[in-house]
Write a protein that holds these residues in place. Structure first.
Motif, PDB file in Angstrom:
ATOM      1  N   SER A  73       0.837  -1.193   0.000  1.00 51.39           N
ATOM      2  CA  SER A  73       0.000   0.000   0.000  1.00 51.39           C
ATOM      3  C   SER A  73       0.876   1.250   0.000  1.00 51.39           C
ATOM      4  O   SER A  73       1.998   1.226   0.514  1.00 51.39           O
ATOM      5  CB  SER A  73      -0.890  -0.011   1.245  1.00 51.39           C
ATOM      6  OG  SER A  73      -1.380   1.273   1.553  1.00 51.39           O
ATOM      7  N   GLY A  74       0.353   2.330  -0.542  1.00 42.28           N
ATOM      8  CA  GLY A  74       1.046   3.606  -0.499  1.00 42.28           C
ATOM      9  C   GLY A  74       1.114   4.199   0.894  1.00 42.28           C
ATOM     10  O   GLY A  74       1.774   5.222   1.097  1.00 42.28           O
ATOM     11  N   PHE A  75       0.439   3.592   1.851  1.00 43.23           N
ATOM     12  CA  PHE A  75       0.475   4.071   3.235  1.00 43.23           C
ATOM     13  C   PHE A  75       1.498   3.314   4.081  1.00 43.23           C
ATOM     14  O   PHE A  75       1.772   3.708   5.207  1.00 43.23           O
ATOM     15  CB  PHE A  75      -0.913   3.953   3.872  1.00 43.23           C
ATOM     16  CG  PHE A  75      -1.901   4.922   3.298  1.00 43.23           C
ATOM     17  CD1 PHE A  75      -2.001   6.216   3.803  1.00 43.23           C
ATOM     18  CD2 PHE A  75      -2.700   4.572   2.232  1.00 43.23           C
ATOM     19  CE1 PHE A  75      -2.895   7.131   3.261  1.00 43.23           C
ATOM     20  CE2 PHE A  75      -3.600   5.477   1.681  1.00 43.23           C
ATOM     21  CZ  PHE A  75      -3.700   6.758   2.194  1.00 43.23           C
ATOM     22  N   ALA A 102       7.484  10.937  -7.600  1.00 39.32           N
ATOM     23  CA  ALA A 102       8.107   9.976  -6.690  1.00 39.32           C
ATOM     24  C   ALA A 102       7.985  10.456  -5.254  1.00 39.32           C
ATOM     25  O   ALA A 102       7.918  11.645  -4.983  1.00 39.32           O
ATOM     26  CB  ALA A 102       9.581   9.783  -7.048  1.00 39.32           C
ATOM     27  N   ASP A 103       7.973   9.490  -4.338  1.00 40.72           N
ATOM     28  CA  ASP A 103       8.041   9.777  -2.916  1.00 40.72           C
ATOM     29  C   ASP A 103       9.280   9.034  -2.412  1.00 40.72           C
ATOM     30  O   ASP A 103       9.319   7.805  -2.467  1.00 40.72           O
ATOM     31  CB  ASP A 103       6.785   9.280  -2.203  1.00 40.72           C
ATOM     32  CG  ASP A 103       6.728   9.716  -0.754  1.00 40.72           C
ATOM     33  OD1 ASP A 103       7.759  10.176  -0.220  1.00 40.72           O
ATOM     34  OD2 ASP A 103       5.661   9.581  -0.138  1.00 40.72           O
ATOM     35  N   ASP A 104      10.384   9.702  -2.031  1.00 46.35           N
ATOM     36  CA  ASP A 104      10.476  11.114  -1.803  1.00 46.35           C
ATOM     37  C   ASP A 104      10.866  11.887  -3.072  1.00 46.35           C
ATOM     38  O   ASP A 104      10.286  12.913  -3.375  1.00 46.35           O
ATOM     39  CB  ASP A 104      11.485  11.416  -0.701  1.00 46.35           C
ATOM     40  CG  ASP A 104      10.947  11.076   0.683  1.00 46.35           C
ATOM     41  OD1 ASP A 104       9.732  11.146   0.900  1.00 46.35           O
ATOM     42  OD2 ASP A 104      11.751  10.713   1.550  1.00 46.35           O
ATOM     43  N   ARG A 105      11.888  11.435  -3.805  1.00 48.31           N
ATOM     44  CA  ARG A 105      12.290  12.155  -5.004  1.00 48.31           C
ATOM     45  C   ARG A 105      13.124  11.267  -5.917  1.00 48.31           C
ATOM     46  O   ARG A 105      13.734  10.293  -5.474  1.00 48.31           O
ATOM     47  CB  ARG A 105      13.066  13.417  -4.658  1.00 48.31           C
ATOM     48  CG  ARG A 105      14.415  13.186  -4.043  1.00 48.31           C
ATOM     49  CD  ARG A 105      15.046  14.497  -3.564  1.00 48.31           C
ATOM     50  NE  ARG A 105      16.402  14.270  -3.119  1.00 48.31           N
ATOM     51  CZ  ARG A 105      17.487  14.656  -3.772  1.00 48.31           C
ATOM     52  NH1 ARG A 105      17.379  15.321  -4.899  1.00 48.31           N
ATOM     53  NH2 ARG A 105      18.686  14.410  -3.294  1.00 48.31           N
ATOM     54  N   VAL A 106      13.156  11.647  -7.199  1.00 48.18           N
ATOM     55  CA  VAL A 106      13.998  10.959  -8.169  1.00 48.18           C
ATOM     56  C   VAL A 106      15.394  11.580  -8.114  1.00 48.18           C
ATOM     57  O   VAL A 106      15.537  12.802  -8.195  1.00 48.18           O
ATOM     58  CB  VAL A 106      13.408  11.062  -9.590  1.00 48.18           C
ATOM     59  CG1 VAL A 106      14.388  10.534 -10.638  1.00 48.18           C
ATOM     60  CG2 VAL A 106      12.089  10.310  -9.678  1.00 48.18           C
ATOM     61  N   ILE A 152      15.346   6.336  -7.071  1.00 46.36           N
ATOM     62  CA  ILE A 152      14.603   7.240  -6.192  1.00 46.36           C
ATOM     63  C   ILE A 152      15.125   7.102  -4.772  1.00 46.36           C
ATOM     64  O   ILE A 152      15.688   6.077  -4.397  1.00 46.36           O
ATOM     65  CB  ILE A 152      13.079   7.014  -6.246  1.00 46.36           C
ATOM     66  CG1 ILE A 152      12.658   5.720  -5.566  1.00 46.36           C
ATOM     67  CG2 ILE A 152      12.574   7.052  -7.674  1.00 46.36           C
ATOM     68  CD1 ILE A 152      11.160   5.630  -5.346  1.00 46.36           C
ATOM     69  N   GLN A 153      14.942   8.159  -4.009  1.00 46.23           N
ATOM     70  CA  GLN A 153      15.401   8.198  -2.626  1.00 46.23           C
ATOM     71  C   GLN A 153      14.202   8.282  -1.690  1.00 46.23           C
ATOM     72  O   GLN A 153      13.303   9.094  -1.915  1.00 46.23           O
ATOM     73  CB  GLN A 153      16.301   9.415  -2.412  1.00 46.23           C
ATOM     74  CG  GLN A 153      16.842   9.545  -1.003  1.00 46.23           C
ATOM     75  CD  GLN A 153      17.661  10.807  -0.868  1.00 46.23           C
ATOM     76  OE1 GLN A 153      17.165  11.897  -1.088  1.00 46.23           O
ATOM     77  NE2 GLN A 153      18.929  10.639  -0.519  1.00 46.23           N
ATOM     78  N   ASN A 154      14.194   7.443  -0.669  1.00 47.58           N
ATOM     79  CA  ASN A 154      13.184   7.531   0.376  1.00 47.58           C
ATOM     80  C   ASN A 154      13.878   7.985   1.655  1.00 47.58           C
ATOM     81  O   ASN A 154      14.773   7.304   2.162  1.00 47.58           O
ATOM     82  CB  ASN A 154      12.491   6.187   0.598  1.00 47.58           C
ATOM     83  CG  ASN A 154      11.362   6.302   1.592  1.00 47.58           C
ATOM     84  OD1 ASN A 154      10.588   7.246   1.547  1.00 47.58           O
ATOM     85  ND2 ASN A 154      11.255   5.337   2.490  1.00 47.58           N
ATOM     86  N   SER A 159       7.083   5.058   0.212  1.00 49.86           N
ATOM     87  CA  SER A 159       7.905   5.320  -0.972  1.00 49.86           C
ATOM     88  C   SER A 159       7.204   4.736  -2.191  1.00 49.86           C
ATOM     89  O   SER A 159       6.588   3.673  -2.115  1.00 49.86           O
ATOM     90  CB  SER A 159       9.285   4.678  -0.809  1.00 49.86           C
ATOM     91  OG  SER A 159      10.089   4.952  -1.930  1.00 49.86           O
ATOM     92  N   GLY A 160       7.314   5.440  -3.320  1.00 47.43           N
ATOM     93  CA  GLY A 160       6.709   4.940  -4.539  1.00 47.43           C
ATOM     94  C   GLY A 160       7.176   5.717  -5.751  1.00 47.43           C
ATOM     95  O   GLY A 160       7.816   6.765  -5.642  1.00 47.43           O
ATOM     96  N   LEU A 161       6.829   5.191  -6.928  1.00 44.05           N
ATOM     97  CA  LEU A 161       7.184   5.800  -8.208  1.00 44.05           C
ATOM     98  C   LEU A 161       6.007   5.706  -9.153  1.00 44.05           C
ATOM     99  O   LEU A 161       5.348   4.664  -9.235  1.00 44.05           O
ATOM    100  CB  LEU A 161       8.393   5.085  -8.822  1.00 44.05           C
ATOM    101  CG  LEU A 161       8.812   5.519 -10.229  1.00 44.05           C
ATOM    102  CD1 LEU A 161       9.365   6.944 -10.219  1.00 44.05           C
ATOM    103  CD2 LEU A 161       9.846   4.543 -10.794  1.00 44.05           C
ATOM    104  N   LEU A 162       5.753   6.790  -9.851  1.00 45.14           N
ATOM    105  CA  LEU A 162       4.721   6.838 -10.891  1.00 45.14           C
ATOM    106  C   LEU A 162       5.395   7.384 -12.148  1.00 45.14           C
ATOM    107  O   LEU A 162       6.022   8.436 -12.103  1.00 45.14           O
ATOM    108  CB  LEU A 162       3.581   7.754 -10.453  1.00 45.14           C
ATOM    109  CG  LEU A 162       2.430   7.918 -11.432  1.00 45.14           C
ATOM    110  CD1 LEU A 162       1.102   7.911 -10.682  1.00 45.14           C
ATOM    111  CD2 LEU A 162       2.563   9.196 -12.222  1.00 45.14           C
ATOM    112  N   VAL A 163       5.317   6.645 -13.263  1.00 47.67           N
ATOM    113  CA  VAL A 163       5.901   7.076 -14.528  1.00 47.67           C
ATOM    114  C   VAL A 163       4.831   6.995 -15.598  1.00 47.67           C
ATOM    115  O   VAL A 163       4.139   5.983 -15.724  1.00 47.67           O
ATOM    116  CB  VAL A 163       7.113   6.206 -14.939  1.00 47.67           C
ATOM    117  CG1 VAL A 163       7.647   6.637 -16.303  1.00 47.67           C
ATOM    118  CG2 VAL A 163       8.205   6.271 -13.887  1.00 47.67           C
ATOM    119  N   GLN A 164       4.734   8.065 -16.363  1.00 49.02           N
ATOM    120  CA  GLN A 164       3.739   8.148 -17.435  1.00 49.02           C
ATOM    121  C   GLN A 164       4.446   8.587 -18.713  1.00 49.02           C
ATOM    122  O   GLN A 164       4.982   9.683 -18.773  1.00 49.02           O
ATOM    123  CB  GLN A 164       2.666   9.155 -17.039  1.00 49.02           C
ATOM    124  CG  GLN A 164       1.538   9.279 -17.996  1.00 49.02           C
ATOM    125  CD  GLN A 164       0.498  10.257 -17.456  1.00 49.02           C
ATOM    126  OE1 GLN A 164       0.304  10.394 -16.256  1.00 49.02           O
ATOM    127  NE2 GLN A 164      -0.151  10.945 -18.351  1.00 49.02           N
TER     128      GLN A 164
END
Length: 172
Positions: A73-75, A102-106, A152-154, A159-164
């Motif tokens: 989960s994203g939580f 991204a959470d936190d960042r790319v 990506i850095q958490n 933490s997660g990544l979304l790419v479109q």
């Protein structure tokens, strides 16, 4: 024949979270996790998990892309450190617009075609989880397989990544 420079819509089949493994519908069919922090229990080389639900502070999942990660989960909190997500694809064009969050960042994106490799560390946008940032991948070689790796850095928490994938240009 002169290549077209008019933008062409990119297929969504390589965007994150859209295609599920037939053997495990909780996993992304095309995105693998190739590196995790030492404290993570996620198996390196496995397909990324499609995060259900995505965190409520993140951009929402959509028909164009959905969040992936290493937890269910994203939580769920993820270990602090760097993660690498990778996909391979072929497109008939030389340039591809890529949008991401991204959470936190790319930290970086490496685009490789087996002959050359480009590391991208400058992005358009604020590089956070509640907005889309972007870059343009150039020098793609048409039918040659391209590998794209996001690091990506958490720093804390989920933490997660979304790419479109967006517009293609330089198409025959």
């Amino acid at each position: 024949q002169t290549p077209s420079t008019a933008p062409t819509s990119a297929p969504t089949y390589r965007s994150t979270g859209i295609n599920r493994l037939s053997s495990d519908s909780s996993r992304d069919a095309y995105w693998k996790v190739i590196s995790v922090p030492l404290s993570s229990t996620f198996k390196v080389g496995d397909n990324a998990v499609i995060l259900q639900p995505a965190h409520s502070a993140w951009l929402p999942n959509s028909a164009a892309s959905a969040w992936i990660g290493t937890t269910l989960s994203g939580f769920d909190d993820a270990p602090i450190g760097n993660y690498q997500y990778q996909t391979t694809f072929s497109v008939p064009c030389t340039t591809l617009e890529v949008k991401f969050s991204a959470d936190d960042r790319v930290l970086s994106v490496v685009v490789s075609n087996g002959i050359t490799s480009t590391t991208i560390t400058t992005f358009i946008g604020i590089n956070e989880y509640n907005s889309l940032s972007s870059f343009t991948a150039t020098g793609l070689l048409g039918s040659v397989t391209t590998t794209m790796t996001f690091t990506i850095q958490n720093a804390v928490g989920p933490s997660g990544l979304l790419v479109q994938f967006g517009a293609l240009t330089g198409c025959p």
